[in-house]
Design a protein around this motif. Structure first.
Motif, PDB file in Angstrom:
ATOM      1  N   SER A   1      41.443  39.234  10.324  1.00  0.00           N
ATOM      2  CA  SER A   1      40.886  38.079  10.991  1.00  0.00           C
ATOM      3  C   SER A   1      39.395  38.233  11.228  1.00  0.00           C
ATOM      4  O   SER A   1      38.853  39.337  11.180  1.00  0.00           O
ATOM      5  N   ARG A   2      38.755  37.141  11.527  1.00  0.00           N
ATOM      6  CA  ARG A   2      37.344  37.090  11.899  1.00  0.00           C
ATOM      7  C   ARG A   2      37.225  37.414  13.382  1.00  0.00           C
ATOM      8  O   ARG A   2      37.969  36.886  14.195  1.00  0.00           O
ATOM      9  N   ASN A   3      36.289  38.288  13.725  1.00  0.00           N
ATOM     10  CA  ASN A   3      36.117  38.729  15.109  1.00  0.00           C
ATOM     11  C   ASN A   3      34.668  38.514  15.534  1.00  0.00           C
ATOM     12  O   ASN A   3      33.804  39.330  15.239  1.00  0.00           O
ATOM     13  N   PRO A   4      34.375  37.408  16.248  1.00  0.00           N
ATOM     14  CA  PRO A   4      33.014  37.180  16.744  1.00  0.00           C
ATOM     15  C   PRO A   4      32.752  38.089  17.951  1.00  0.00           C
ATOM     16  O   PRO A   4      33.083  37.752  19.090  1.00  0.00           O
ATOM     17  N   VAL A   5      32.163  39.242  17.718  1.00  0.00           N
ATOM     18  CA  VAL A   5      32.132  40.325  18.698  1.00  0.00           C
ATOM     19  C   VAL A   5      31.322  40.021  19.961  1.00  0.00           C
ATOM     20  O   VAL A   5      31.518  40.673  20.978  1.00  0.00           O
ATOM     21  N   THR A   6      30.423  39.045  19.926  1.00  0.00           N
ATOM     22  CA  THR A   6      29.642  38.752  21.134  1.00  0.00           C
ATOM     23  C   THR A   6      30.406  37.891  22.135  1.00  0.00           C
ATOM     24  O   THR A   6      30.001  37.781  23.289  1.00  0.00           O
ATOM     25  N   GLU A   7      31.495  37.279  21.704  1.00  0.00           N
ATOM     26  CA  GLU A   7      32.322  36.501  22.636  1.00  0.00           C
ATOM     27  C   GLU A   7      33.173  37.463  23.452  1.00  0.00           C
ATOM     28  O   GLU A   7      33.757  38.397  22.910  1.00  0.00           O
ATOM     29  N   LYS A   8      33.259  37.220  24.751  1.00  0.00           N
ATOM     30  CA  LYS A   8      34.023  38.110  25.618  1.00  0.00           C
ATOM     31  C   LYS A   8      35.511  38.059  25.297  1.00  0.00           C
ATOM     32  O   LYS A   8      36.196  39.070  25.301  1.00  0.00           O
ATOM     33  N   GLU A   9      36.036  36.864  25.005  1.00  0.00           N
ATOM     34  CA  GLU A   9      37.446  36.704  24.646  1.00  0.00           C
ATOM     35  C   GLU A   9      37.538  36.048  23.282  1.00  0.00           C
ATOM     36  O   GLU A   9      36.801  35.121  22.980  1.00  0.00           O
ATOM     37  N   ARG A  10      38.461  36.535  22.449  1.00  0.00           N
ATOM     38  CA  ARG A  10      38.662  35.969  21.126  1.00  0.00           C
ATOM     39  C   ARG A  10      40.120  36.161  20.694  1.00  0.00           C
ATOM     40  O   ARG A  10      40.852  36.915  21.318  1.00  0.00           O
ATOM     41  N   VAL A  11      40.496  35.480  19.614  1.00  0.00           N
ATOM     42  CA  VAL A  11      41.874  35.530  19.122  1.00  0.00           C
ATOM     43  C   VAL A  11      41.832  35.975  17.660  1.00  0.00           C
ATOM     44  O   VAL A  11      41.060  35.454  16.863  1.00  0.00           O
ATOM     45  N   LEU A  12      42.687  36.946  17.328  1.00  0.00           N
ATOM     46  CA  LEU A  12      42.798  37.462  15.969  1.00  0.00           C
ATOM     47  C   LEU A  12      44.195  37.146  15.428  1.00  0.00           C
ATOM     48  O   LEU A  12      45.158  37.046  16.181  1.00  0.00           O
TER      49      LEU A  12
ATOM     50  N   LYS B   1      59.933  47.903  12.704  1.00  0.00           N
ATOM     51  CA  LYS B   1      60.527  46.890  13.583  1.00  0.00           C
ATOM     52  C   LYS B   1      59.734  45.587  13.588  1.00  0.00           C
ATOM     53  O   LYS B   1      60.214  44.578  14.089  1.00  0.00           O
ATOM     54  N   PHE B   2      58.524  45.611  13.023  1.00  0.00           N
ATOM     55  CA  PHE B   2      57.699  44.410  12.957  1.00  0.00           C
ATOM     56  C   PHE B   2      57.666  43.806  11.552  1.00  0.00           C
ATOM     57  O   PHE B   2      56.719  43.115  11.182  1.00  0.00           O
ATOM     58  N   ARG B   3      58.712  44.040  10.780  1.00  0.00           N
ATOM     59  CA  ARG B   3      58.789  43.490   9.429  1.00  0.00           C
ATOM     60  C   ARG B   3      58.659  41.972   9.484  1.00  0.00           C
ATOM     61  O   ARG B   3      59.220  41.322  10.347  1.00  0.00           O
ATOM     62  N   MET B   4      57.903  41.419   8.536  1.00  0.00           N
ATOM     63  CA  MET B   4      57.673  39.973   8.426  1.00  0.00           C
ATOM     64  C   MET B   4      56.971  39.409   9.668  1.00  0.00           C
ATOM     65  O   MET B   4      57.177  38.258  10.052  1.00  0.00           O
ATOM     66  N   ALA B   5      56.115  40.191  10.291  1.00  0.00           N
ATOM     67  CA  ALA B   5      55.456  39.771  11.524  1.00  0.00           C
ATOM     68  C   ALA B   5      54.410  38.693  11.268  1.00  0.00           C
ATOM     69  O   ALA B   5      53.770  38.642  10.230  1.00  0.00           O
ATOM     70  N   LYS B   6      54.265  37.848  12.272  1.00  0.00           N
ATOM     71  CA  LYS B   6      53.171  36.886  12.340  1.00  0.00           C
ATOM     72  C   LYS B   6      52.901  36.674  13.822  1.00  0.00           C
ATOM     73  O   LYS B   6      53.713  37.036  14.667  1.00  0.00           O
ATOM     74  N   GLY B   7      51.748  36.141  14.123  1.00  0.00           N
ATOM     75  CA  GLY B   7      51.433  35.920  15.523  1.00  0.00           C
ATOM     76  C   GLY B   7      49.936  35.984  15.766  1.00  0.00           C
ATOM     77  O   GLY B   7      49.136  35.694  14.880  1.00  0.00           O
ATOM     78  N   PHE B   8      49.574  36.406  16.976  1.00  0.00           N
ATOM     79  CA  PHE B   8      48.161  36.457  17.331  1.00  0.00           C
ATOM     80  C   PHE B   8      47.916  37.540  18.366  1.00  0.00           C
ATOM     81  O   PHE B   8      48.827  37.994  19.053  1.00  0.00           O
ATOM     82  N   ALA B   9      46.666  37.957  18.429  1.00  0.00           N
ATOM     83  CA  ALA B   9      46.245  38.949  19.417  1.00  0.00           C
ATOM     84  C   ALA B   9      45.076  38.364  20.199  1.00  0.00           C
ATOM     85  O   ALA B   9      44.064  37.981  19.610  1.00  0.00           O
ATOM     86  N   GLN B  10      45.244  38.265  21.498  1.00  0.00           N
ATOM     87  CA  GLN B  10      44.140  37.854  22.360  1.00  0.00           C
ATOM     88  C   GLN B  10      43.394  39.120  22.743  1.00  0.00           C
ATOM     89  O   GLN B  10      43.983  40.058  23.272  1.00  0.00           O
ATOM     90  N   LEU B  11      42.127  39.121  22.456  1.00  0.00           N
ATOM     91  CA  LEU B  11      41.302  40.308  22.592  1.00  0.00           C
ATOM     92  C   LEU B  11      40.208  40.027  23.606  1.00  0.00           C
ATOM     93  O   LEU B  11      39.555  38.989  23.567  1.00  0.00           O
ATOM     94  N   LYS B  12      40.041  40.951  24.558  1.00  0.00           N
ATOM     95  CA  LYS B  12      39.014  40.803  25.577  1.00  0.00           C
ATOM     96  C   LYS B  12      38.228  42.105  25.666  1.00  0.00           C
ATOM     97  O   LYS B  12      38.813  43.190  25.705  1.00  0.00           O
ATOM     98  N   THR B  13      36.897  41.997  25.685  1.00  0.00           N
ATOM     99  CA  THR B  13      36.066  43.180  25.852  1.00  0.00           C
ATOM    100  C   THR B  13      36.194  43.651  27.295  1.00  0.00           C
ATOM    101  O   THR B  13      35.860  42.926  28.228  1.00  0.00           O
ATOM    102  N   TYR B  14      36.704  44.868  27.478  1.00  0.00           N
ATOM    103  CA  TYR B  14      36.882  45.447  28.806  1.00  0.00           C
ATOM    104  C   TYR B  14      35.615  46.195  29.224  1.00  0.00           C
ATOM    105  O   TYR B  14      35.167  46.096  30.361  1.00  0.00           O
ATOM    106  N   PHE B  15      35.036  46.946  28.284  1.00  0.00           N
ATOM    107  CA  PHE B  15      33.816  47.711  28.545  1.00  0.00           C
ATOM    108  C   PHE B  15      33.077  47.894  27.225  1.00  0.00           C
ATOM    109  O   PHE B  15      33.690  48.125  26.186  1.00  0.00           O
ATOM    110  N   VAL B  16      31.753  47.798  27.272  1.00  0.00           N
ATOM    111  CA  VAL B  16      30.958  48.047  26.078  1.00  0.00           C
ATOM    112  C   VAL B  16      29.592  48.595  26.480  1.00  0.00           C
ATOM    113  O   VAL B  16      29.027  48.181  27.483  1.00  0.00           O
ATOM    114  N   ASN B  17      29.120  49.600  25.715  1.00  0.00           N
ATOM    115  CA  ASN B  17      27.739  50.073  25.811  1.00  0.00           C
ATOM    116  C   ASN B  17      27.291  50.443  24.397  1.00  0.00           C
ATOM    117  O   ASN B  17      27.938  50.059  23.426  1.00  0.00           O
TER     118      ASN B  17
END
Length: 185
Positions: A135-146, A154-170
């Motif tokens: 997926s495309r990950n716009p890294v400057t956004e605090k929250e994004r979806v992949l 156990k995840f055979r034939m998986a589909k779905g989404f991941a909500q991603l949030k920056t917890y800490f960055v330096n």
């Protein structure tokens, strides 16, 4: 000549019967798909770039582009990733797997990375299974979806989404919180 003619007729008769006796017969069963399972996962990804033991390393960089977007990963760069996954945001939190894959800096204007990651689990009920993200990950956004595009075990034939949030960055460390919803068999 007569023997040849008899042999030919025997051969013709045998060959004409062969398809009848060798046809495949089976009882047709209706296709009943398995009910889909929905699994919600929560974990943290730890990425370290500036240390003696980095988990993300730039392996390629285009020599024809400039760094106009002031990104730590300039446009056209390729990064290999082997990040630990943990239960909590602390570095000493229990490790449950690794995220391995590639990131490609794919935008000239804003820091955006196209990610291929395989989240492999090493503990718990999903040990030995993995989830794939592409997926495309716009890294400057605090929250994004992949996008979840597949899996194994156990995840055979998986589909779905991941909500991603920056917890800490330096400059050298990124800690990202993942809330993943996976539909699988």
């Amino acid at each position: 000549m007569r023997r040849t003619l008899i042999l030919t007729w025997i051969l013709v008769v045998c060959l004409s019967m062969a398809p009848v006796h060798s046809q495949y017969h089976s009882q047709t069963l209706p296709c009943v798909p398995k009910a889909a399972k929905v699994t919600n996962l929560h974990f943290f990804l730890h990425e370290i770039t500036g240390s003696k033991n980095p988990t993300a390393v730039m392996v390629g960089r285009a020599n024809i582009t400039s760094n106009d977007n002031n990104s730590p990963v300039p446009f056209g760069s390729v990064v290999t990733i082997d990040d630990p996954l943990t239960i909590g945001p602390e570095h000493n939190s229990e490790a449950i797997g690794t995220a391995q894959g590639l990131g490609v800096s794919a935008s000239k204007n804003t820091p955006t990375v196209v990610l291929y990651l395989d989240f492999g689990f090493i503990k718990g009920k999903f040990k030995g299974s993995s989830i794939s993200i592409f997926s495309r990950n716009p890294v400057t956004e605090k929250e994004r979806v992949l996008s979840v595009v597949g899996g194994r075990g156990k995840f055979r034939m998986a589909k779905g989404f991941a909500q991603l949030k920056t917890y800490f960055v330096n400059e050298t460390t990124l800690i990202a919180e993942y809330n993943m919803t996976v539909i699988h068999q």
